[in-house]
Design an enzyme around this catalytic site. Structure first.
Site, PDB file in Angstrom:
ATOM      1  N   ARG A 177       0.983  -1.539   0.162  1.00 61.82           N
ATOM      2  CA  ARG A 177       0.047  -0.189  -0.124  1.00 61.82           C
ATOM      3  C   ARG A 177       0.909   1.434  -0.007  1.00 61.82           C
ATOM      4  O   ARG A 177       0.187   2.256  -0.279  1.00 61.82           O
ATOM      5  CB  ARG A 177      -0.742   0.013   1.456  1.00 61.82           C
ATOM      6  CG  ARG A 177      -1.816  -0.759   1.498  1.00 61.82           C
ATOM      7  CD  ARG A 177      -3.277  -0.421   1.884  1.00 61.82           C
ATOM      8  NE  ARG A 177      -4.541  -0.791   1.365  1.00 61.82           N
ATOM      9  CZ  ARG A 177      -5.426  -1.606   2.042  1.00 61.82           C
ATOM     10  NH1 ARG A 177      -5.208  -1.346   3.526  1.00 61.82           N
ATOM     11  NH2 ARG A 177      -6.114  -2.180   1.400  1.00 61.82           N
ATOM     12  N   LYS A 181     -20.674 -15.013   0.402  1.00 65.34           N
ATOM     13  CA  LYS A 181     -21.921 -14.894   0.622  1.00 65.34           C
ATOM     14  C   LYS A 181     -22.172 -14.531  -0.976  1.00 65.34           C
ATOM     15  O   LYS A 181     -21.629 -13.435  -0.623  1.00 65.34           O
ATOM     16  CB  LYS A 181     -22.661 -14.443   1.389  1.00 65.34           C
ATOM     17  CG  LYS A 181     -21.946 -14.425   3.019  1.00 65.34           C
ATOM     18  CD  LYS A 181     -22.810 -14.021   4.473  1.00 65.34           C
ATOM     19  CE  LYS A 181     -22.689 -14.924   5.535  1.00 65.34           C
ATOM     20  NZ  LYS A 181     -23.107 -14.458   6.819  1.00 65.34           N
ATOM     21  N   GLY A 203      -8.597  -7.182  -0.974  1.00 67.96           N
ATOM     22  CA  GLY A 203      -8.934  -8.382   0.617  1.00 67.96           C
ATOM     23  C   GLY A 203      -8.611  -9.371   0.052  1.00 67.96           C
ATOM     24  O   GLY A 203      -7.136 -10.017  -0.613  1.00 67.96           O
ATOM     25  N   GLY A 243     -13.351  -3.232  -0.135  1.00 65.57           N
ATOM     26  CA  GLY A 243     -14.838  -2.787  -0.133  1.00 65.57           C
ATOM     27  C   GLY A 243     -14.670  -1.281  -0.798  1.00 65.57           C
ATOM     28  O   GLY A 243     -15.529  -2.008  -1.956  1.00 65.57           O
TER      29      GLY A 243
HETATM   30  P1  AMP Z   1     -16.119 -13.494   1.000  1.00 70.26           P
HETATM   31  O1  AMP Z   1     -15.554 -11.895   1.863  1.00 70.26           O
HETATM   32  O2  AMP Z   1     -17.826 -12.826   0.851  1.00 70.26           O
HETATM   33  O3  AMP Z   1     -15.428 -12.321  -0.463  1.00 70.26           O
HETATM   34  O4  AMP Z   1     -15.106 -13.761   1.750  1.00 70.26           O
HETATM   35  C1  AMP Z   1     -14.277 -14.553   1.386  1.00 70.26           C
HETATM   36  C2  AMP Z   1     -14.161 -15.674   3.173  1.00 70.26           C
HETATM   37  O5  AMP Z   1     -15.365 -16.606   1.862  1.00 70.26           O
HETATM   38  C3  AMP Z   1     -13.137 -16.709   2.536  1.00 70.26           C
HETATM   39  O6  AMP Z   1     -11.976 -15.717   4.127  1.00 70.26           O
HETATM   40  C4  AMP Z   1     -13.391 -18.225   2.036  1.00 70.26           C
HETATM   41  O7  AMP Z   1     -12.306 -19.039   3.374  1.00 70.26           O
HETATM   42  C5  AMP Z   1     -14.565 -17.773   2.659  1.00 70.26           C
HETATM   43  N1  AMP Z   1     -15.016 -19.350   2.291  1.00 70.26           N
HETATM   44  C6  AMP Z   1     -14.471 -19.599   0.473  1.00 70.26           C
HETATM   45  N2  AMP Z   1     -15.360 -20.447   0.366  1.00 70.26           N
HETATM   46  C7  AMP Z   1     -16.644 -20.668   0.902  1.00 70.26           C
HETATM   47  C8  AMP Z   1     -17.437 -22.002   1.364  1.00 70.26           C
HETATM   48  N3  AMP Z   1     -17.208 -22.572   0.015  1.00 70.26           N
HETATM   49  N4  AMP Z   1     -17.547 -21.921   2.633  1.00 70.26           N
HETATM   50  C9  AMP Z   1     -17.512 -20.948   3.476  1.00 70.26           C
HETATM   51  N5  AMP Z   1     -16.681 -19.845   3.313  1.00 70.26           N
HETATM   52  C10 AMP Z   1     -15.985 -19.904   2.280  1.00 70.26           C
END
Ligand code: AMP
Length: 414
Positions: free
Chosen positions: A54, A215, A368, A391
């Site tokens: 950064r 999610k 991220g 974000g």
């Molecule tokens: P996000 O912040 O929504 O981009 O999510 C990132 C997180 O999603 C990471 O820490 C991963 O460990 C988690 N992740 C990815 N695939 C899965 C999965 N199949 N089940 C649960 N968590 C997941």
């Protein structure tokens, strides 16, 4: 495969996607210029910087300001000190690292406002660099307090925002300060907008979006914004199983957001209607718990038993997704394909990281987790552009106006 280098590829002219002043349009010669940077770097327990990416990404703006003979006043937040002085979040280690990177003295101020700081600024000479202490040691920063913003502005003649990673925050050093000074985007800010906004605005086709992460709810806005702009959508990670469940399949104990089932089906139908190719994992690595050392199985996605959950995409999915990337000219990737933090569930994410890196396309990776994943996979040099904001990059991909960009001074029509 030979590594490509698309780093010189600029998607669209900046004027098409940014109607604000940029640093070169601001006359900073000999002036006191306040540069808001994002020096929110990771530190270990000894306050040693573990990744200075950064800081490095702001060097073009700092070097330019020095070359112009400006008096360069740098400011940033670090961590979450919650409006109080907390030595764990001092920017002193950043001052030291910056000094090494610039090869010149960086003066470090023990605060970011007040008579002592004003006196330091008054003694600055052209080309001098000053780093202020953590902005978030003052509660006024996160509150976007007008008095605090005015005190910051009082230090300078003009303002440059290069803190893309904080541009989605309505804070005093991001938004409030622009009321008092001519305000322009720095080189990093400009590059982020060029790549993230410019690409979606006018993509070279085929344009493929790869979305993953935990999610669906975290990616609703991106899906909605991209649904009529992309040629292919690849969904992996935890969010894929809400889509699969919504299509009527059982997914065992995999992550499913019940309240998102209807949305997932609606988006899928819209993609199909728009002739967008839509890819979901055909096989998955499953386990009974999300732990290193847990027993794992590889199954086709329709055969995830009760009590087991999908934690990574399998090799057939990596192959399917990689083939879908073969003819891509533009790829945007946001979100890991599995729980890549645990070795046993990292192969899908790393496999896709390699395919994205090898694609003969303009490749853009969101900040991220995805940034971390491409670094861990060792392919970061082969990606055209990696965003410095998690974000903030999501918000740009959602088509939202970021407060920190909206607040900059409008460019006058030529
Ligand atoms: P996000 O912040 O929504 O981009 O999510 C990132 C997180 O999603 C990471 O820490 C991963 O460990 C988690 N992740 C990815 N695939 C899965 C999965 N199949 N089940 C649960 N968590 C997941």
């Amino acid at each position: 495969m030979a590594r490509k280098n698309n780093n010189n590829h600029n998607p669209v002219p900046i004027k098409d996607v940014l109607n604000k002043l940029t640093i070169e349009e601001l006359n900073i010669k000999g002036k006191r210029v306040f540069i808001r940077a994002d020096f929110n770097v990771p530190l270990d327990d000894n306050l040693t910087i573990t990744d200075d990416g950064r800081i490095r990404s702001t060097l073009p703006s700092i070097d330019y300001a020095i070359d112009e003979g400006a008096k360069v006043i740098l400011a940033s937040h670090l961590g979450r000190p919650k409006g109080k002085v907390d030595p764990r979040f001092t920017l002193a280690p950043v001052a030291k690292r910056l000094q090494r990177l610039l090869g010149k003295e960086v003066i470090f101020a023990p605060d970011c406002i007040g008579p002592h700081v004003e006196s330091i600024v008054s003694k600055m000479k052209e080309g001098d660099v000053l780093l202020l202490e953590n902005l978030r040691f003052h509660p006024g920063e996160e509150r976007n307090d007008e008095e605090f913003a005015k005190a910051l502005a009082g230090l300078a003649d003009c303002y440059v925002n290069d803190a893309f990673g904080a541009a989605h925050r309505t804070h005093a050093s991001i938004v409030g300060i622009t009321k008092f000074l001519p305000a322009a985007a720095g080189f990093l800010m400009r590059k982020e907008i060029e790549y993230l906004k410019g690409t979606v605005h006018n993509p070279v086709r085929p344009f493929v979006a790869i979305l993953g992460g935990a999610k669906v709810s975290g990616k609703i806005g991106v899906l909605e914004n991209l649904v009529d702009k992309v040629d292919k959508v690849i969904v992996g990670g935890g969010m894929a199983y809400t889509f699969i469940k919504a299509m009527g399949y059982e997914v065992g104990d995999s992550l499913v957001e019940t309240e998102m089932l209807e949305f997932a089906e609606m988006i899928r139908k819209k993609l199909v209607k728009n002739n967008v190719k839509f890819y979901l994992p055909v096989d998955s690595v499953i386990a009974q718990s999300m732990e290193a050392g847990a027993e794992t199985k590889l199954v086709t996605t329709q055969e995830i038993p009760k009590g087991w959950r999908a934690l990574d995409i399998g090799p057939a999915s990596v192959k399917l997704f990689s083939e879908a990337l073969q003819d891509a000219k533009t790829i945007i990737w946001n979100g890991p394909m599995g729980v890549f933090e645990i070795d046993a569930f990292s192969r899908g994410t790393f496999g896709i990281a390699h395919s994205v890196a090898d694609a003969y396309a303009l490749t853009i990776v969101g900040g991220g987790d995805t940034d971390l994943a491409v670094h861990k996979a060792g392919v970061s040099d082969a990606i055209s552009f990696i965003s410095t904001g998690g974000g903030a990059s999501l918000q740009l991909l959602e088509g939202n106006e970021l407060p920190g960009i909206a607040a900059l001074t409008d460019r006058k029509e030529e």
